[in-house]
Motif scaffolding. Sequence first.
Motif, PDB file in Angstrom:
ATOM      1  N   LYS A  43       0.813  -1.222   0.000  1.00 27.29           N
ATOM      2  CA  LYS A  43       0.000   0.000   0.000  1.00 27.29           C
ATOM      3  C   LYS A  43       0.847   1.273   0.000  1.00 27.29           C
ATOM      4  O   LYS A  43       0.646   2.136  -0.867  1.00 27.29           O
ATOM      5  CB  LYS A  43      -0.977  -0.008   1.176  1.00 27.29           C
ATOM      6  N   PRO A  44       1.801   1.441   0.916  1.00 26.40           N
ATOM      7  CA  PRO A  44       2.577   2.686   0.883  1.00 26.40           C
ATOM      8  C   PRO A  44       3.431   2.843  -0.378  1.00 26.40           C
ATOM      9  O   PRO A  44       3.595   3.948  -0.887  1.00 26.40           O
ATOM     10  CB  PRO A  44       3.451   2.623   2.137  1.00 26.40           C
ATOM     11  N   ILE A  45       3.938   1.730  -0.891  1.00 29.73           N
ATOM     12  CA  ILE A  45       4.724   1.809  -2.127  1.00 29.73           C
ATOM     13  C   ILE A  45       3.824   2.202  -3.289  1.00 29.73           C
ATOM     14  O   ILE A  45       4.163   3.067  -4.092  1.00 29.73           O
ATOM     15  CB  ILE A  45       5.452   0.475  -2.407  1.00 29.73           C
ATOM     16  N   PHE A  46       2.649   1.583  -3.358  1.00 28.03           N
ATOM     17  CA  PHE A  46       1.729   1.902  -4.453  1.00 28.03           C
ATOM     18  C   PHE A  46       1.252   3.350  -4.379  1.00 28.03           C
ATOM     19  O   PHE A  46       1.094   4.004  -5.411  1.00 28.03           O
ATOM     20  CB  PHE A  46       0.526   0.949  -4.446  1.00 28.03           C
ATOM     21  N   GLU A  47       1.051   3.871  -3.166  1.00 25.31           N
ATOM     22  CA  GLU A  47       0.630   5.263  -3.017  1.00 25.31           C
ATOM     23  C   GLU A  47       1.672   6.226  -3.603  1.00 25.31           C
ATOM     24  O   GLU A  47       1.320   7.297  -4.093  1.00 25.31           O
ATOM     25  CB  GLU A  47       0.376   5.602  -1.544  1.00 25.31           C
ATOM     26  N   MET A  53       2.783   6.182 -12.527  1.00 26.40           N
ATOM     27  CA  MET A  53       2.320   5.059 -13.349  1.00 26.40           C
ATOM     28  C   MET A  53       1.108   5.469 -14.176  1.00 26.40           C
ATOM     29  O   MET A  53       1.016   5.129 -15.355  1.00 26.40           O
ATOM     30  CB  MET A  53       1.986   3.847 -12.481  1.00 26.40           C
ATOM     31  N   LEU A  54       0.176   6.197 -13.557  1.00 27.33           N
ATOM     32  CA  LEU A  54      -1.010   6.662 -14.284  1.00 27.33           C
ATOM     33  C   LEU A  54      -0.599   7.565 -15.444  1.00 27.33           C
ATOM     34  O   LEU A  54      -1.089   7.420 -16.564  1.00 27.33           O
ATOM     35  CB  LEU A  54      -1.970   7.398 -13.347  1.00 27.33           C
ATOM     36  N   ALA A  55       0.315   8.478 -15.177  1.00 26.98           N
ATOM     37  CA  ALA A  55       0.784   9.380 -16.231  1.00 26.98           C
ATOM     38  C   ALA A  55       1.459   8.605 -17.357  1.00 26.98           C
ATOM     39  O   ALA A  55       1.194   8.846 -18.542  1.00 26.98           O
ATOM     40  CB  ALA A  55       1.744  10.414 -15.642  1.00 26.98           C
ATOM     41  N   THR A  56       2.306   7.666 -17.007  1.00 28.23           N
ATOM     42  CA  THR A  56       3.028   6.884 -18.012  1.00 28.23           C
ATOM     43  C   THR A  56       2.080   6.038 -18.851  1.00 28.23           C
ATOM     44  O   THR A  56       2.147   6.047 -20.085  1.00 28.23           O
ATOM     45  CB  THR A  56       4.073   5.971 -17.328  1.00 28.23           C
ATOM     46  N   LEU A  57       1.185   5.319 -18.176  1.00 28.69           N
ATOM     47  CA  LEU A  57       0.240   4.474 -18.906  1.00 28.69           C
ATOM     48  C   LEU A  57      -0.661   5.306 -19.811  1.00 28.69           C
ATOM     49  O   LEU A  57      -0.935   4.928 -20.951  1.00 28.69           O
ATOM     50  CB  LEU A  57      -0.607   3.654 -17.925  1.00 28.69           C
ATOM     51  N   SER A  58      -1.098   6.455 -19.328  1.00 25.61           N
ATOM     52  CA  SER A  58      -1.991   7.316 -20.113  1.00 25.61           C
ATOM     53  C   SER A  58      -1.281   7.880 -21.340  1.00 25.61           C
ATOM     54  O   SER A  58      -1.837   7.882 -22.443  1.00 25.61           O
ATOM     55  CB  SER A  58      -2.527   8.462 -19.247  1.00 25.61           C
ATOM     56  N   HIS A  79      -4.107  -3.926 -13.426  1.00 21.99           N
ATOM     57  CA  HIS A  79      -3.387  -4.252 -12.196  1.00 21.99           C
ATOM     58  C   HIS A  79      -3.442  -3.101 -11.190  1.00 21.99           C
ATOM     59  O   HIS A  79      -3.606  -3.323  -9.989  1.00 21.99           O
ATOM     60  CB  HIS A  79      -1.941  -4.639 -12.489  1.00 21.99           C
ATOM     61  N   CYS A  80      -3.305  -1.886 -11.670  1.00 19.93           N
ATOM     62  CA  CYS A  80      -3.352  -0.723 -10.776  1.00 19.93           C
ATOM     63  C   CYS A  80      -4.738  -0.557 -10.166  1.00 19.93           C
ATOM     64  O   CYS A  80      -4.864  -0.219  -8.982  1.00 19.93           O
ATOM     65  CB  CYS A  80      -2.934   0.545 -11.519  1.00 19.93           C
ATOM     66  N   ILE A  81      -5.767  -0.819 -10.956  1.00 23.22           N
ATOM     67  CA  ILE A  81      -7.136  -0.751 -10.421  1.00 23.22           C
ATOM     68  C   ILE A  81      -7.343  -1.845  -9.387  1.00 23.22           C
ATOM     69  O   ILE A  81      -7.953  -1.613  -8.338  1.00 23.22           O
ATOM     70  CB  ILE A  81      -8.165  -0.822 -11.569  1.00 23.22           C
ATOM     71  N   ARG A  82      -6.814  -3.023  -9.653  1.00 20.34           N
ATOM     72  CA  ARG A  82      -6.940  -4.130  -8.702  1.00 20.34           C
ATOM     73  C   ARG A  82      -6.248  -3.791  -7.378  1.00 20.34           C
ATOM     74  O   ARG A  82      -6.830  -3.940  -6.305  1.00 20.34           O
ATOM     75  CB  ARG A  82      -6.333  -5.411  -9.282  1.00 20.34           C
ATOM     76  N   VAL A  83      -5.013  -3.303  -7.444  1.00 21.86           N
ATOM     77  CA  VAL A  83      -4.263  -2.984  -6.224  1.00 21.86           C
ATOM     78  C   VAL A  83      -4.946  -1.858  -5.452  1.00 21.86           C
ATOM     79  O   VAL A  83      -5.158  -1.954  -4.240  1.00 21.86           O
ATOM     80  CB  VAL A  83      -2.800  -2.607  -6.555  1.00 21.86           C
ATOM     81  N   SER A  84      -5.322  -0.790  -6.166  1.00 16.51           N
ATOM     82  CA  SER A  84      -5.952   0.338  -5.466  1.00 16.51           C
ATOM     83  C   SER A  84      -7.305  -0.055  -4.872  1.00 16.51           C
ATOM     84  O   SER A  84      -7.647   0.391  -3.778  1.00 16.51           O
ATOM     85  CB  SER A  84      -6.092   1.545  -6.397  1.00 16.51           C
ATOM     86  N   GLY A  85      -8.039  -0.906  -5.569  1.00 14.55           N
ATOM     87  CA  GLY A  85      -9.324  -1.366  -5.037  1.00 14.55           C
ATOM     88  C   GLY A  85      -9.163  -2.265  -3.831  1.00 14.55           C
ATOM     89  O   GLY A  85      -9.872  -2.115  -2.832  1.00 14.55           O
ATOM     90  N   ARG A  86      -8.219  -3.170  -3.891  1.00 20.39           N
ATOM     91  CA  ARG A  86      -8.024  -4.120  -2.783  1.00 20.39           C
ATOM     92  C   ARG A  86      -7.512  -3.440  -1.515  1.00 20.39           C
ATOM     93  O   ARG A  86      -7.780  -3.897  -0.413  1.00 20.39           O
ATOM     94  CB  ARG A  86      -7.052  -5.223  -3.202  1.00 20.39           C
ATOM     95  N   PHE A  87      -6.780  -2.345  -1.677  1.00 23.43           N
ATOM     96  CA  PHE A  87      -6.246  -1.644  -0.517  1.00 23.43           C
ATOM     97  C   PHE A  87      -7.078  -0.428  -0.119  1.00 23.43           C
ATOM     98  O   PHE A  87      -6.664   0.358   0.728  1.00 23.43           O
ATOM     99  CB  PHE A  87      -4.783  -1.243  -0.749  1.00 23.43           C
TER     100      PHE A  87
END
Length: 166
Positions: A43-47, A53-58, A79-87
Motif C-alpha cells: 500500500k505505501p509503495i503503491f501510493e 504510473m497513471l501518467a506513463t500508462l496514459s 493491475h493498478c485498479i486491482r491494487v488500489s481497489g483491494r487496498f
Amino acid sequence: SVRKTELFLQEFDTVVRNTECLLDLKSRKGGEYISAHSVDYVKPIFEVICWPMLATLSVLLESNDNKECVELCLDGFKHCIRVSGRFGLDNEREAFVSSLAKFTFLHTLKEMSPKNINCIKALLTIGLSEGNCLAGSWKHVLQCVSQLERLQIISANAKEADHFGG
C-alpha cells in the motif's frame, strides 16, 4: 505530437539506462536485496508510484497504436485498479478507472479505433473481475454499458430505416 513522443521515448531510454547503471553498481558493491514477506509494504509503495504510473500508462496509451503496447498499458491499468481497489485507495482507483473510461471514446464524437474498443473491453472486464472493490467507480462501467446500448439502438434504427428506404 510525433516530436513529443520522440522526446518522451528519449527521456524514457535515459531513465532506463540510469536505473540499469544504478542496479549494476549496487550489485557490484554486494548490495543486499530484501524480500518482503508481507503485503503491508504494498500500500505505501503503491501510493507513491501510482501517479507516475497513471501518467506513463496514459501517455503511452494515448500516443501509441501498437497492439502489444496497448495490451501492456491495459494490463497496467487493470493491475493498478486491482491494487488500489483491494487496498481501499479510493482516489487512486477512481483516477485509474476514469482515465481508462476516457480512452473508450464513448462520450466523444471522435472516430474509434481498435485501441478504443480494447479499452471498452478492459473496462467491462474490470467490472466483472473487480466489481466488489470498485465502489463509486462503478459509474464509469455503467456509463460505458449505457453508451454501448445507446449506440446499438442507434445502429438498429439506422439499419431499419435503410431497410425501408427511409
